[in-house]
Design a protein around this motif. Structure first.
Motif, short mmCIF file in Angstrom:
data_model
loop_
_atom_site.label_atom_id
_atom_site.label_comp_id
_atom_site.label_asym_id
_atom_site.label_seq_id
_atom_site.Cartn_x
_atom_site.Cartn_y
_atom_site.Cartn_z
N ASN A 1 -27.39 23.18 -4.90
CA ASN A 1 -25.93 23.20 -4.73
C ASN A 1 -25.43 21.85 -4.26
O ASN A 1 -24.40 21.35 -4.72
CB ASN A 1 -25.51 24.29 -3.74
N VAL A 2 -26.15 21.25 -3.31
CA VAL A 2 -25.77 19.93 -2.80
C VAL A 2 -25.82 18.90 -3.93
O VAL A 2 -24.92 18.07 -4.07
CB VAL A 2 -26.66 19.52 -1.62
N SER A 3 -26.87 18.97 -4.74
CA SER A 3 -27.00 18.01 -5.85
C SER A 3 -25.82 18.11 -6.81
O SER A 3 -25.28 17.09 -7.24
CB SER A 3 -28.30 18.25 -6.61
N GLY A 4 -25.43 19.32 -7.13
CA GLY A 4 -24.26 19.51 -8.01
C GLY A 4 -22.99 18.99 -7.36
O GLY A 4 -22.16 18.34 -8.02
N ALA A 5 -22.83 19.26 -6.07
CA ALA A 5 -21.64 18.78 -5.36
C ALA A 5 -21.63 17.25 -5.29
O ALA A 5 -20.56 16.63 -5.40
CB ALA A 5 -21.58 19.38 -3.95
N ILE A 6 -22.80 16.64 -5.14
CA ILE A 6 -22.87 15.17 -5.11
C ILE A 6 -22.48 14.60 -6.47
O ILE A 6 -21.77 13.58 -6.55
CB ILE A 6 -24.27 14.70 -4.68
N THR A 7 -22.91 15.25 -7.54
CA THR A 7 -22.55 14.79 -8.89
C THR A 7 -21.03 14.81 -9.05
O THR A 7 -20.43 13.84 -9.53
CB THR A 7 -23.22 15.67 -9.95
N LEU A 8 -20.40 15.90 -8.65
CA LEU A 8 -18.94 15.99 -8.74
C LEU A 8 -18.27 14.96 -7.82
O LEU A 8 -17.26 14.35 -8.19
CB LEU A 8 -18.46 17.39 -8.38
N PHE A 9 -18.83 14.77 -6.64
CA PHE A 9 -18.29 13.77 -5.72
C PHE A 9 -18.32 12.39 -6.36
O PHE A 9 -17.32 11.67 -6.36
CB PHE A 9 -19.10 13.78 -4.41
N ASN A 10 -19.46 12.02 -6.93
CA ASN A 10 -19.58 10.70 -7.55
C ASN A 10 -18.63 10.53 -8.73
O ASN A 10 -18.07 9.45 -8.93
CB ASN A 10 -21.02 10.42 -7.97
N LEU A 11 -18.42 11.59 -9.52
CA LEU A 11 -17.46 11.51 -10.62
C LEU A 11 -16.04 11.27 -10.09
O LEU A 11 -15.28 10.46 -10.63
CB LEU A 11 -17.49 12.79 -11.46
N ASN A 12 -15.69 11.98 -9.02
CA ASN A 12 -14.36 11.80 -8.44
C ASN A 12 -14.21 10.43 -7.79
O ASN A 12 -13.15 9.83 -7.84
CB ASN A 12 -14.07 12.91 -7.42
N VAL A 13 -15.29 9.92 -7.19
CA VAL A 13 -15.26 8.57 -6.61
C VAL A 13 -15.02 7.54 -7.71
O VAL A 13 -14.21 6.64 -7.56
CB VAL A 13 -16.57 8.27 -5.84
N GLU A 14 -15.72 7.71 -8.83
CA GLU A 14 -15.54 6.77 -9.95
C GLU A 14 -14.09 6.80 -10.44
O GLU A 14 -13.48 5.75 -10.65
CB GLU A 14 -16.49 7.13 -11.09
N HIS A 15 -13.54 7.99 -10.61
CA HIS A 15 -12.15 8.11 -11.07
C HIS A 15 -11.19 7.45 -10.08
O HIS A 15 -10.28 6.71 -10.47
CB HIS A 15 -11.80 9.58 -11.29
N PHE A 16 -11.38 7.73 -8.80
CA PHE A 16 -10.51 7.14 -7.78
C PHE A 16 -10.64 5.62 -7.75
O PHE A 16 -9.64 4.90 -7.75
CB PHE A 16 -10.82 7.71 -6.40
N ASN A 17 -11.88 5.13 -7.70
CA ASN A 17 -12.09 3.69 -7.65
C ASN A 17 -11.48 3.00 -8.87
O ASN A 17 -10.88 1.93 -8.75
CB ASN A 17 -13.58 3.36 -7.52
N ASN A 18 -11.62 3.63 -10.04
CA ASN A 18 -10.97 3.07 -11.24
C ASN A 18 -9.46 3.04 -11.09
O ASN A 18 -8.81 2.07 -11.49
CB ASN A 18 -11.35 3.86 -12.49
N SER A 19 -8.90 4.09 -10.51
CA SER A 19 -7.44 4.16 -10.39
C SER A 19 -6.88 3.08 -9.46
O SER A 19 -5.73 2.68 -9.63
CB SER A 19 -6.99 5.55 -9.94
N ILE A 20 -7.67 2.60 -8.51
CA ILE A 20 -7.15 1.55 -7.62
C ILE A 20 -7.63 0.16 -8.01
O ILE A 20 -7.21 -0.82 -7.41
CB ILE A 20 -7.48 1.83 -6.13
N GLN A 21 -8.50 0.09 -9.02
CA GLN A 21 -8.98 -1.22 -9.46
C GLN A 21 -8.33 -1.68 -10.77
O GLN A 21 -8.23 -2.87 -11.01
CB GLN A 21 -10.51 -1.21 -9.66
N LEU A 22 -7.93 -0.73 -11.61
CA LEU A 22 -7.36 -1.08 -12.90
C LEU A 22 -5.85 -1.26 -12.80
O LEU A 22 -5.17 -0.55 -12.06
CB LEU A 22 -7.68 0.02 -13.93
N PHE A 23 -5.34 -2.21 -13.57
CA PHE A 23 -3.90 -2.47 -13.60
C PHE A 23 -3.22 -1.37 -14.38
O PHE A 23 -3.76 -0.90 -15.36
CB PHE A 23 -3.64 -3.84 -14.26
#
Length: 185
Positions: free
Chosen positions: A130-152
């Motif tokens: 369960n933790v592994s699945g939650a970490i996968t979702l966390f990392n996907l959301n982190v990528e989306h967020f980081n992209n949203s504040i890095q891209l013009f």
């Protein structure tokens, strides 16, 4: 004059849309981190039941009890704000605990007969899944967020209004060290 007004309105709408995208992405990261914490804390419940069982077998495996206590402490010290780096010690502790349980069961076959111990070991492994699945979702959301504040233009909107920082995703250096293939980026 009307053209300037239209341009101002269009820019305002764009800023509004990107502002909301950044806030939404940040909230998804925080929710995903909360899920990781929830699953980690559910492991504590299993560990609370496992600890007295292992204490009964302390003659067989004294280090196992220390690993359980250490893992519980590491889980309770995870920060409430998303931080993939903080998760590394908990991940290492879980792997050490599961390895210790497997070694104890292999070294002392009479422990295998204890149905409760088998069920608890399965539960710890399930919680780790369960933790592994939650970490996968966390990392996907982190990528989306980081992209949203890095891209013009999100980077401009963030810099002028929200001033959010990048979130560190979780990575497992031990697991990645086991792969021969290394991407060239």
């Amino acid at each position: 004059m009307e053209l300037l007004l239209v341009i101002a309105i269009v820019l305002g709408v764009l800023a509004y849309v990107h502002y909301n995208k950044i806030v939404s992405a940040y909230n998804r990261v925080q929710r995903a981190w909360s899920d990781v914490l929830t699953y980690q804390r559910q492991k504590i419940k299993v560990l609370d039941v496992l600890e007295p069982q292992v204490a009964g077998f302390q003659d067989y495996e004294s280090q196992l009890l220390e690993k359980i206590v250490g893992l519980r402490s590491a889980i309770t010290s995870l920060p409430s704000v998303a931080d993939g780096e903080a998760l590394k010690s908990v991940d290492r502790g879980t792997k050490a605990l599961l390895g210790g349980l497997n070694l104890a069961f292999e070294a002392y076959p009479e422990l295998k007969s204890a149905e409760l111990m088998n069920n608890l070991m399965r539960e710890v492994a399930e919680q780790e899944g369960n933790v592994s699945g939650a970490i996968t979702l966390f990392n996907l959301n982190v990528e989306h967020f980081n992209n949203s504040i890095q891209l013009f233009p999100g980077s401009l909107v963030n810099r002028l209004t929200l001033k959010k920082s990048l979130v560190t995703p979780f990575s497992d250096s031990q697991a990645s060290a086991g792969f021969e293939y290394k991407p060239n980026f």
